[in-house]
Design an enzyme around this catalytic site. Structure first.
Site, PDB file in Angstrom:
ATOM      1  N   ILE A  14      96.064 -83.948 -10.765  1.00 13.22           N
ATOM      2  CA  ILE A  14      95.629 -82.642 -10.031  1.00 13.22           C
ATOM      3  C   ILE A  14      94.273 -82.115 -10.491  1.00 13.22           C
ATOM      4  O   ILE A  14      93.825 -81.210 -10.584  1.00 13.22           O
ATOM      5  CB  ILE A  14      96.668 -81.605  -9.674  1.00 13.22           C
ATOM      6  CG1 ILE A  14      96.216 -80.593  -8.682  1.00 13.22           C
ATOM      7  CG2 ILE A  14      97.065 -81.079 -11.003  1.00 13.22           C
ATOM      8  CD1 ILE A  14      96.593 -81.102  -7.324  1.00 13.22           C
ATOM      9  N   LYS A 208      84.013-101.463  -9.623  1.00  9.51           N
ATOM     10  CA  LYS A 208      84.105-101.586  -8.330  1.00  9.51           C
ATOM     11  C   LYS A 208      83.603-102.719  -7.695  1.00  9.51           C
ATOM     12  O   LYS A 208      84.146-103.170  -6.705  1.00  9.51           O
ATOM     13  CB  LYS A 208      83.077-100.355  -7.730  1.00  9.51           C
ATOM     14  CG  LYS A 208      83.843 -98.910  -8.058  1.00  9.51           C
ATOM     15  CD  LYS A 208      82.663 -98.001  -7.988  1.00  9.51           C
ATOM     16  CE  LYS A 208      82.939 -96.469  -8.206  1.00  9.51           C
ATOM     17  NZ  LYS A 208      82.353 -95.457  -8.672  1.00  9.51           N
TER      18      LYS A 208
END
Ligand code: NDP
Ligand code: HSE
Length: 439
Positions: A14, A208
């Site tokens: 979170i 990526k």
């Protein structure tokens, strides 16, 4: 909308992305339910620091501290992993798959390094793994390559896929900020990885690019074969000379299909200032894809940050929700191509890659020095495209010579550089940056 039961999420992490995911889901709850066909609810969140987590989610949502144990919860359907790294995140994802959960993750490092194992485990359990948030923040790049361009043979992909390094380069260029100050700003804004070395050394971009290459070309995930060079050695001087020659310097990830193999490389790159992608500044990302039928397409948007990444994460949650009841073979394959149809075409070693170069050398400002440089390049079969000598020599009688070459193999360029640095007039230290036309 049907009165089906809500889909329940276990949210692992979170922090920057996790809190964005929580907020966007709260804010757009109705809109998301109308799209997904069911309500989507967070059952609990996992974090180490409970008080910090509570400050984000309040008291209504339970906070757990053992992410790996928590994923066994029979009440949850989807595990959203936004912890990061390859430790607890990997254990939790594999445990979640073993318990039959579907996975949404933004963890490019994990998939680039362990994608093979994770996809195989998920396939064996019929679980979905969605990872739009792992590449270029909010931009639906994975969706585009897996689905939108599915009819095409992809020829190359070239992108600015790391927001932090692009932010740093933009701040250095526009505001003259030192590297360290620009990096601190990126960290405060939540763009940087837990270890910012990943951003500035090109590793995050290579994670990526590795995923994009697998999806674009139907090859396995092969991060270990990627060539990776970051932005830490770039100087203001090279940025200025590049501008004078009509170029911008960007950290580019390039995956290109060639007759000799697939290029997979991340490095600072000179690109013509006239290209749209050259104007992509700040933490924005942009990806160019050259496909045989579609031609060149360009995708642009925020490549990092809390809510932009949450946008991609929640889009995946919606997709997974819609497809939960579909048979595994009816879903889009993890890497766009059917697992038994992957190609074994090799990754081209960097020495064999053909590109053109920007070269800056500091030399004694004497008669014949330029001719010696040109001759050394010519002897290696390297043709000069443009040249710039920066004004008269300084008070030590030295000057910078900048040369742009035509395309040549990296191996030939390296061999020429060995001879150039040995020339008596050449001072120690030089700068070499690859150049791409992206036409
Ligand atoms: P943060 O560091 O901001 O958040 C990480 C969260 O994980 C924190 O809530 C942390 O809790 C929690 N966490 C860490 N270790 C554990 C553990 N052992 N058990 C339970 N919880 C744990 O990271 P980000 O949100 O920036 O990044 C998360 C992922 O998203 C990474 O994979 C990153 O690469 C990726 N990503 C990030 C983007 C960005 O812009 N930041 C963009 C795209 C992808 P606590 O604070 O209590 O330790
Ligand atoms: N650290 C990454 C970046 C986050 O700066 O691009 C987005 O993946």
């Amino acid at each position: 909308m049907t009165a089906m039961e809500a889909v329940k999420i276990g949210l692992l992490g979170i922090g920057t992305v996790g809190s964005g995911t929580f907020r966007v889901l709260e804010r757009n709850r109705e809109e998301i339910a109308r799209r997904a066909g069911r309500r989507i609810e967070i059952a609990w969140v996992a974090a180490r620091d409970v008080a910090k987590a509570r400050a984000v989610v309040g008291d209504a949502i339970p906070v757990v501290t053992d992410a790996v144990a928590a994923v066994a919860d029979p009440a949850i359907d989807i595990v959203v992993e936004v912890i990061g790294g390859t430790g607890v995140a990997k254990d939790a994802i594999l445990a979640a798959i073993a318990h039959g959960k579907h996975i949404v993750t933004a963890n490019k490092a994990l998939l680039a390094l362990h994608g093979g194992e994770i996809f195989a485990a998920a396939s064996a359990r019929g679980a979905m793994i969605a990872f739009e948030g792992a590449v270029s923040g909010c931009i639906p790049t994975i969706k585009v390559l897996r689905e939108g361009l599915a009819a095409n043979r992809i020829e190359w992909i070239a992108g600015i896929v790391n927001g932090t390094s692009n932010f740093i380069l933009s701040e250095m260029r526009a505001k003259g900020l030192p590297f360290a100050d620009a990096l601190s700003e990126a960290q405060v804004l939540g763009y940087a990885e837990a270890d910012p070395t990943f951003d500035v050394e090109g590793i995050d971009a290579a994670h990526k690019l590795t995923l994009l290459s697998a999806i674009g070309f139907g090859i396995p995930v092969q991060f270990d074969k990627a060539y990776v060079e970051g932005i830490t050695a770039l100087t203001d001087r090279d940025m200025t000379y590049a501008e004078k020659l009509g170029y911008r310097i960007k950290l580019l990830g390039i995956a290109r299909r060639t007759a000799r193999g697939i290029e997979l490389r991340v490095h600072p790159t000179l690109i013509p200032a006239s290209r749209l992608i050259a104007s992509v500044d700040g933490a924005m990302n942009a990806i160019l894809v050259k496909a045989d039928a579609a031609g060149v397409t360009l995708y642009y948007g925020a490549g990092a940050g809390s809510e932009p990444t949450a946008s991609a994460v929640l889009a995946d949650v919606i997709d997974v929700t819609r497809l939960m009841r579909a048979e595994p073979q009816e879903r889009v394959p993890y890497l766009a191509f059917q697992p038994d149809a992957l190609s074994d075409v090799g990754i081209l070693p960097m020495a064999e890659v053909e590109t053109s170069y920007y070269l800056r050398v500091r030399v004694r400002d004497d008669v014949g020095v330029l001719a010696d440089l040109a001759r050394t390049l010519a002897d290696a079969g390297i043709s000069i495209d443009a040249m710039l000598q920066q004004g008269p020599g300084d008070d030590r009688g030295e000057t910078d010579i900048v040369i742009l070459t035509h395309p040549t193999r990296e191996r030939s360029f390296d061999a020429a550089m060995e001879r150039i640095v040995a020339l008596p007039a050449v001072r120690p230290g030089y700068s070499r940056i690859r150049r791409e036309d992206l036409g």
